[in-house]
Design a protein around this motif. Structure first.
Motif, PDB file in Angstrom:
ATOM      1  N   THR A  70      -7.455  21.181  26.895  1.00 30.06           N
ATOM      2  CA  THR A  70      -8.005  20.417  28.011  1.00 30.06           C
ATOM      3  C   THR A  70      -9.475  20.092  27.760  1.00 30.06           C
ATOM      4  OG1 THR A  70      -8.661  22.340  29.320  1.00 30.06           O
ATOM      5  CG2 THR A  70      -6.422  21.525  29.647  1.00 30.06           C
ATOM      6  N   LEU A  71      -9.785  18.848  27.921  1.00 27.55           N
ATOM      7  CA  LEU A  71     -11.146  18.372  27.735  1.00 27.55           C
ATOM      8  C   LEU A  71     -12.066  18.950  28.802  1.00 27.55           C
ATOM      9  CD1 LEU A  71     -12.980  16.503  26.100  1.00 27.55           C
ATOM     10  CD2 LEU A  71     -12.298  14.645  27.623  1.00 27.55           C
ATOM     11  N   TYR A  72     -11.597  18.985  30.023  1.00 28.89           N
ATOM     12  CA  TYR A  72     -12.406  19.500  31.130  1.00 28.89           C
ATOM     13  C   TYR A  72     -12.842  20.942  30.864  1.00 28.89           C
ATOM     14  CZ  TYR A  72     -13.779  20.898  35.822  1.00 28.89           C
ATOM     15  OH  TYR A  72     -14.482  21.381  36.898  1.00 28.89           O
ATOM     16  N   GLN A 123     -16.497  14.064  37.499  1.00 29.77           N
ATOM     17  CA  GLN A 123     -17.585  13.504  38.294  1.00 29.77           C
ATOM     18  C   GLN A 123     -18.170  14.544  39.250  1.00 29.77           C
ATOM     19  OE1 GLN A 123     -16.449   9.994  40.504  1.00 29.77           O
ATOM     20  NE2 GLN A 123     -18.478   9.120  40.220  1.00 29.77           N
ATOM     21  N   LYS A 124     -17.338  15.399  39.810  1.00 30.91           N
ATOM     22  CA  LYS A 124     -17.806  16.417  40.749  1.00 30.91           C
ATOM     23  C   LYS A 124     -18.595  17.524  40.055  1.00 30.91           C
ATOM     24  CE  LYS A 124     -13.838  16.010  43.874  1.00 30.91           C
ATOM     25  NZ  LYS A 124     -12.616  16.697  44.319  1.00 30.91           N
ATOM     26  N   THR A 125     -18.211  17.850  38.821  1.00 38.28           N
ATOM     27  CA  THR A 125     -18.743  19.031  38.144  1.00 38.28           C
ATOM     28  C   THR A 125     -19.917  18.751  37.225  1.00 38.28           C
ATOM     29  OG1 THR A 125     -16.498  19.956  38.185  1.00 38.28           O
ATOM     30  CG2 THR A 125     -18.085  21.015  36.720  1.00 38.28           C
ATOM     31  N   PHE A 126     -19.899  17.654  36.519  1.00 40.04           N
ATOM     32  CA  PHE A 126     -20.885  17.412  35.465  1.00 40.04           C
ATOM     33  C   PHE A 126     -21.948  16.423  35.914  1.00 40.04           C
ATOM     34  CE2 PHE A 126     -16.760  18.147  33.175  1.00 40.04           C
ATOM     35  CZ  PHE A 126     -16.981  19.492  32.968  1.00 40.04           C
ATOM     36  N   SER A 127     -23.187  16.855  35.844  1.00 35.05           N
ATOM     37  CA  SER A 127     -24.302  15.996  36.254  1.00 35.05           C
ATOM     38  C   SER A 127     -25.147  15.614  35.036  1.00 35.05           C
ATOM     39  CB  SER A 127     -25.157  16.700  37.306  1.00 35.05           C
ATOM     40  OG  SER A 127     -25.630  17.930  36.789  1.00 35.05           O
ATOM     41  N   PHE A 128     -24.454  15.134  34.023  1.00 34.12           N
ATOM     42  CA  PHE A 128     -25.118  14.675  32.801  1.00 34.12           C
ATOM     43  C   PHE A 128     -24.195  13.665  32.116  1.00 34.12           C
ATOM     44  CE2 PHE A 128     -23.134  18.838  32.151  1.00 34.12           C
ATOM     45  CZ  PHE A 128     -22.164  18.543  31.206  1.00 34.12           C
ATOM     46  N   VAL A 132      -7.259  15.064  35.963  1.00 39.36           N
ATOM     47  CA  VAL A 132      -8.361  15.785  36.625  1.00 39.36           C
ATOM     48  C   VAL A 132      -9.672  15.002  36.563  1.00 39.36           C
ATOM     49  CG1 VAL A 132      -7.317  18.037  36.213  1.00 39.36           C
ATOM     50  CG2 VAL A 132      -8.977  17.148  34.578  1.00 39.36           C
ATOM     51  N   ARG A 133      -9.592  13.696  36.393  1.00 44.70           N
ATOM     52  CA  ARG A 133     -10.798  12.885  36.194  1.00 44.70           C
ATOM     53  C   ARG A 133     -11.809  13.031  37.321  1.00 44.70           C
ATOM     54  NH1 ARG A 133      -6.640  10.058  37.529  1.00 44.70           N
ATOM     55  NH2 ARG A 133      -6.676   8.606  39.283  1.00 44.70           N
ATOM     56  N   GLU A 134     -11.350  13.232  38.546  1.00 45.80           N
ATOM     57  CA  GLU A 134     -12.265  13.408  39.676  1.00 45.80           C
ATOM     58  C   GLU A 134     -13.161  14.635  39.471  1.00 45.80           C
ATOM     59  OE1 GLU A 134     -12.598  11.394  42.364  1.00 45.80           O
ATOM     60  OE2 GLU A 134     -10.965  10.041  41.786  1.00 45.80           O
ATOM     61  N   GLU A 135     -12.622  15.666  38.830  1.00 45.20           N
ATOM     62  CA  GLU A 135     -13.386  16.896  38.599  1.00 45.20           C
ATOM     63  C   GLU A 135     -14.562  16.663  37.662  1.00 45.20           C
ATOM     64  OE1 GLU A 135     -12.934  19.685  40.397  1.00 45.20           O
ATOM     65  OE2 GLU A 135     -11.437  18.436  41.412  1.00 45.20           O
ATOM     66  N   ASP A 152      -7.159   5.421  33.789  1.00 45.54           N
ATOM     67  CA  ASP A 152      -8.133   5.595  34.870  1.00 45.54           C
ATOM     68  C   ASP A 152      -9.416   6.218  34.344  1.00 45.54           C
ATOM     69  OD1 ASP A 152      -6.302   4.590  36.776  1.00 45.54           O
ATOM     70  OD2 ASP A 152      -5.332   6.554  36.866  1.00 45.54           O
ATOM     71  N   LEU A 153      -9.281   7.220  33.498  1.00 46.96           N
ATOM     72  CA  LEU A 153     -10.453   7.862  32.890  1.00 46.96           C
ATOM     73  C   LEU A 153     -11.192   6.858  32.003  1.00 46.96           C
ATOM     74  CD1 LEU A 153     -12.004  10.569  32.535  1.00 46.96           C
ATOM     75  CD2 LEU A 153     -10.597  10.941  30.497  1.00 46.96           C
ATOM     76  N   GLU A 154     -10.453   6.115  31.208  1.00 50.35           N
ATOM     77  CA  GLU A 154     -11.071   5.129  30.315  1.00 50.35           C
ATOM     78  C   GLU A 154     -11.878   4.111  31.111  1.00 50.35           C
ATOM     79  OE1 GLU A 154     -11.775   1.476  28.299  1.00 50.35           O
ATOM     80  OE2 GLU A 154     -10.287   1.645  29.895  1.00 50.35           O
ATOM     81  N   SER A 155     -11.350   3.694  32.257  1.00 50.73           N
ATOM     82  CA  SER A 155     -12.020   2.655  33.044  1.00 50.73           C
ATOM     83  C   SER A 155     -13.326   3.146  33.667  1.00 50.73           C
ATOM     84  CB  SER A 155     -11.080   2.125  34.131  1.00 50.73           C
ATOM     85  OG  SER A 155     -10.891   3.104  35.138  1.00 50.73           O
TER      86      SER A 155
END
Length: 153
Positions: free
Chosen positions: A70-72, A112-117, A107-110, A137-140
């Motif tokens: 998992t990338l996340y 944006q929620k988790t990483f601030s960089f 889990v693409r929403e995570e 969706d992630l690619e876009s």
């Protein structure tokens, strides 16, 4: 015509590299997804070196392990309070890239929620095609910078 194109490649790569550095710096402190497309590992390594020289913020590099699922989770394990930007390399070496891309899309929403960089994912054209098919969706969400070259450069 092809000779003219080869002469333009270094200029185009330099422009794309400057745009990538600017995007990373402008996105400091917030989530930004950037796809860096390059088909040659030697060129990719040189571009990453140049990016470190040209970028005014510190960029951490995450080398994905072949067994990564998992990338996340991989990013969570790498990121700390001192991460200003993250570059991810090694997508081409993954044992199950389709599974990782599918998971990341779910889990693409995570992200944006988790990483601030800003996160830069280096990919080749073949893997980018899989990304568009399996994780549209992630690619876009990302912007793309493409780098041209030949294996001998």
């Amino acid at each position: 015509m092809s000779r003219h194109h080869q002469e333009d490649e270094p200029i185009d790569n330099e422009r794309a590299l400057q745009q990538l550095a600017w995007t990373i710096q402008a996105s400091a402190g917030k989530f930004k997804l950037i796809w860096a497309r390059c088909n040659y590992s030697n060129l990719e390594n040189r571009l990453i070196e140049r990016l470190h020289e040209n970028c005014q913020i510190k960029i951490h590099i995450l080398h994905l392990k072949e067994s990564e699922k998992t990338l996340y989770r991989a990013i969570c394990e790498e990121s700390g309070d001192d991460v200003q930007a993250l570059m991810i390399v090694g997508l081409e070496s993954l044992g199950d890239l389709p599974q990782m891309l599918t998971n990341a899309n779910q889990v693409r929403e995570e992200f944006q929620k988790t990483f601030s960089f800003p996160i830069v994912l280096w990919t080749n054209d073949e893997n980018y095609q899989q990304l568009m098919q399996l994780a549209p969706d992630l690619e876009s969400w990302g912007t793309t910078r493409s780098f041209a070259g030949s294996p001998k450069k």
